[in-house]
Design a protein around this motif. Structure first.
Motif, PDB file in Angstrom:
ATOM      1  N   UNK A 134       0.838  -1.209   0.000  1.00  0.00           N
ATOM      2  CA  UNK A 134       0.000   0.000   0.000  1.00  0.00           C
ATOM      3  C   UNK A 134       0.867   1.251   0.000  1.00  0.00           C
ATOM      4  N   UNK A 135       1.886   1.285   0.866  1.00  0.00           N
ATOM      5  CA  UNK A 135       2.748   2.467   0.971  1.00  0.00           C
ATOM      6  C   UNK A 135       3.483   2.746  -0.339  1.00  0.00           C
ATOM      7  N   UNK A 136       4.026   1.699  -0.939  1.00  0.00           N
ATOM      8  CA  UNK A 136       4.789   1.881  -2.172  1.00  0.00           C
ATOM      9  C   UNK A 136       3.892   2.335  -3.325  1.00  0.00           C
ATOM     10  N   UNK A 137       2.687   1.796  -3.378  1.00  0.00           N
ATOM     11  CA  UNK A 137       1.752   2.201  -4.423  1.00  0.00           C
ATOM     12  C   UNK A 137       1.332   3.653  -4.233  1.00  0.00           C
ATOM     13  N   UNK A 138       1.111   4.056  -3.005  1.00  0.00           N
ATOM     14  CA  UNK A 138       0.757   5.450  -2.697  1.00  0.00           C
ATOM     15  C   UNK A 138       1.846   6.398  -3.185  1.00  0.00           C
ATOM     16  N   UNK A 139       3.095   6.050  -2.929  1.00  0.00           N
ATOM     17  CA  UNK A 139       4.215   6.898  -3.362  1.00  0.00           C
ATOM     18  C   UNK A 139       4.242   7.007  -4.889  1.00  0.00           C
TER      19      UNK A 139
END
Length: 555
Positions: A354-359
């Motif tokens: 989730x975090x990497x996709x958000x970035x």
């Protein structure tokens, strides 16, 4: 001595009565045992017939594939299997490839994949008959494309067992609407795929056809209930699959198997002719949708199905064709997101995905806005069903509350309905909750929503113990929001090490079980979930394609 004779007669009468009662009791007991044996024998016979039908279809397919290879030795099967759906469709249309070569190539691969994963319930040998006049459908969007279908989707002359014995030996009298439309668009449905018993689990196994394995790790489940589809598509035996979703049944297998899956708004695609074990249930609606290797393939199936022919066959479906303009739109999106729903703490790999996709989305110019589903615990108790007596639910709720408040709340809110008015009230509560979520969505001015997706794939036998973890996919069935999953990463050794310190949000038995369920997942795919408002299916797919594009560019 008359009194002696009198008592002799009474004793004889009592003795006769005792004998009669005893004989009757023994006869009743014997009859009960015989009936139980008879029913068991009937079930066993039905299962054996189903297994024999499957074996016969597998053998027939194997012979057909060998014959085709002998007569067409120059067919490059590996090349055909390596093509994306878009490339495959193009070469079928321009005549570079023939439907015969493509069908036999995929049928051969399906046999190989099924041998490893046990994902098929029956090969549809009638698919060969379609080849005889397939050129009549050359203008179809899916001309010559082999398509796999979930077991519960009716195909004339074949069972839709739903993984339960009582639905065996009941061949469908006609194709379902979706199968009819697939054929009209030139597609060739060629295999039916496995499901869990009753299709109300996110595992994939039943007493008829056995257990389906995950293509990445045989110690893991392929997910459910469209688990056979997920395994077959991910294993390379199908380029395009059709499943159904009432609690994550498309999205969970897609996530566990590392492919794309899409749950449209309910009734965007026809359900006429499909089988179910919970027909008539209205609070949470089932939805039919595609599974494939990439988002464009999902879109092609939606485009093919959303046509006048389907709207004619099933007038209850709103006649809304696929909106290509929305799907191809380029405006920056305002995206809500959350990385923990507060109910089930995601695994370390889920959080990282989730975090990497958000970035990636922020770097591409999209706006990311924190969002949370209001009153999620309340919503989940509306839809997670327990088949226990009401008095027992109440007792367990009181007993468990001090130690396991999450489990207690589930029991307390699921005491059943004592009247028609109670049922209506529950339906009204669902409607109110839907409008409450949409109001919060509007307040945040969102276009779409990004959230975690269950994963990585669970070890076998854990799904039945972990209904709590469906808190990520199932709210969007209750809300009737279109939702899809896109694989974005894989579990790393660092994720596995971090999992050792996982405690969960509640630190109860469900959290402890979840830690065990996802352990040993290094290398397994992990996905994120993309969501939109009802009837904005094309916008959801566009968002999924954007995530897919950014992940591919990063790689």
């Amino acid at each position: 001595m008359d009194w002696i004779d009198h008592y002799k007669q009474l004793f004889a009468a009592d003795l006769n009565w005792i004998v009669i009662v005893t004989a009757t009791s023994c006869t009743a007991s014997g009859l009960g045992i015989w009936l139980k044996w008879f029913r068991h024998r009937q079930s066993w016979t039905k299962i054996q017939r189903a297994k024999d039908r499957r074996e016969k279809s597998l053998q027939g397919a194997e012979q057909g594939v060998l014959q085709f290879k002998d007569s067409h030795p120059k067919t490059d099967t590996n090349l055909i299997l390596s093509l994306s759906l878009a490339e495959l469709s193009k070469q079928l249309k321009d005549g570079t490839l023939t439907p015969q070569a493509v069908l036999y190539s995929y049928m051969g691969k399906t046999l190989e994949v099924n041998g490893r994963l046990n994902c098929c319930t029956e090969i549809l040998l009638e698919s060969w008959d379609q080849l005889e006049n397939i050129d009549s459908y050359r203008d179809g969007l899916l001309y010559g494309v082999p398509v796999s279908i979930k077991d519960n989707i009716a195909y004339k002359g074949h069972d839709s067992s739903c993984g339960v014995v009582c639905k065996l030996d009941l061949p469908a009298p006609a194709d379902s609407v979706l199968v009819k439309v697939l054929k009209r668009q030139g597609a060739i449905p060629f295999v039916k795929t496995n499901v869990p018993q009753g299709m109300l689990s996110f595992d994939c196994g039943n007493p008829i056809y056995g257990r389906t394995l995950n293509p990445h790790n045989h110690l893991k489940t392929s997910g459910g209930s469209s688990g056979g589809e997920g395994a077959l598509v991910a294993g390379g035996g199908s380029v395009l699959g059709l499943g159904s979703d009432i609690g994550g049944s498309i999205r969970i297998p897609a996530s566990f198997c590392g492919i794309c899956g899409f749950k449209p708004t309910a009734n965007r695609l026809s359900s006429l002719g499909a089988s179910s074990c919970n027909r008539g249930q209205k609070s949470v609606l089932s939805s039919f949708g595609p599974l494939a290797r990439d988002v464009d393939s999902l879109v092609l199936l939606m485009q093919a199905l959303l046509c006048d022919y389907m709207f004619t066959l099933d007038p209850t479906v709103p006649p809304i064709p696929f909106n290509q303009q929305i799907y191809q739109g380029g405006k920056r999106l305002r995206i809500g997101y959350y990385d923990n729903d507060g109910y089930s703490m995601p695994s370390p790999s889920m959080s990282r995905a989730l975090r990497e996709t958000k970035v990636l989305l922020e770097r591409a110019g999209h706006t990311l806005v924190p969002f949370s589903l209001p009153r999620l615990v309340y919503a989940l108790t509306q839809i997670i069903i327990y088949s226990l007596p009401q008095y027992l639910k109440k007792f367990l709720s009181i007993l468990l509350k001090p130690v396991f408040p999450r489990i207690s709340a589930s029991f307390d809110c699921l005491r059943g309905f004592g009247s028609v008015q109670d049922l209506w009230r529950q339906h009204a509560d669902v409607e109110d909750y839907i409008y409450e979520v949409m109001a919060e969505w509007r307040r945040c001015e969102l276009d779409v929503l990004l959230c975690p997706m269950m994963g990585p794939a669970y070890n076998h036998n854990y799904p039945g113990q972990l209904t709590s973890t469906v808190s990520y996919p199932i709210p969007y069935n209750l809300l009737n929001f279109p939702a899809g999953v896109v694989p974005v990463t894989t579990v790393t050794a660092e994720d596995e090490e971090e999992l050792r310190n996982y405690t969960g949000n509640y630190r109860d038995i469900w959290d402890k079980l979840y830690k065990k369920a996802v352990s040993g997942g290094v290398g397994l795919p992990v996905a994120v979930q993309c969501v939109a408002l009802p009837w904005q299916d094309e916008l959801c797919l566009r968002f999924m394609r954007e995530v897919e594009r950014l992940v591919q560019e990063k790689k």
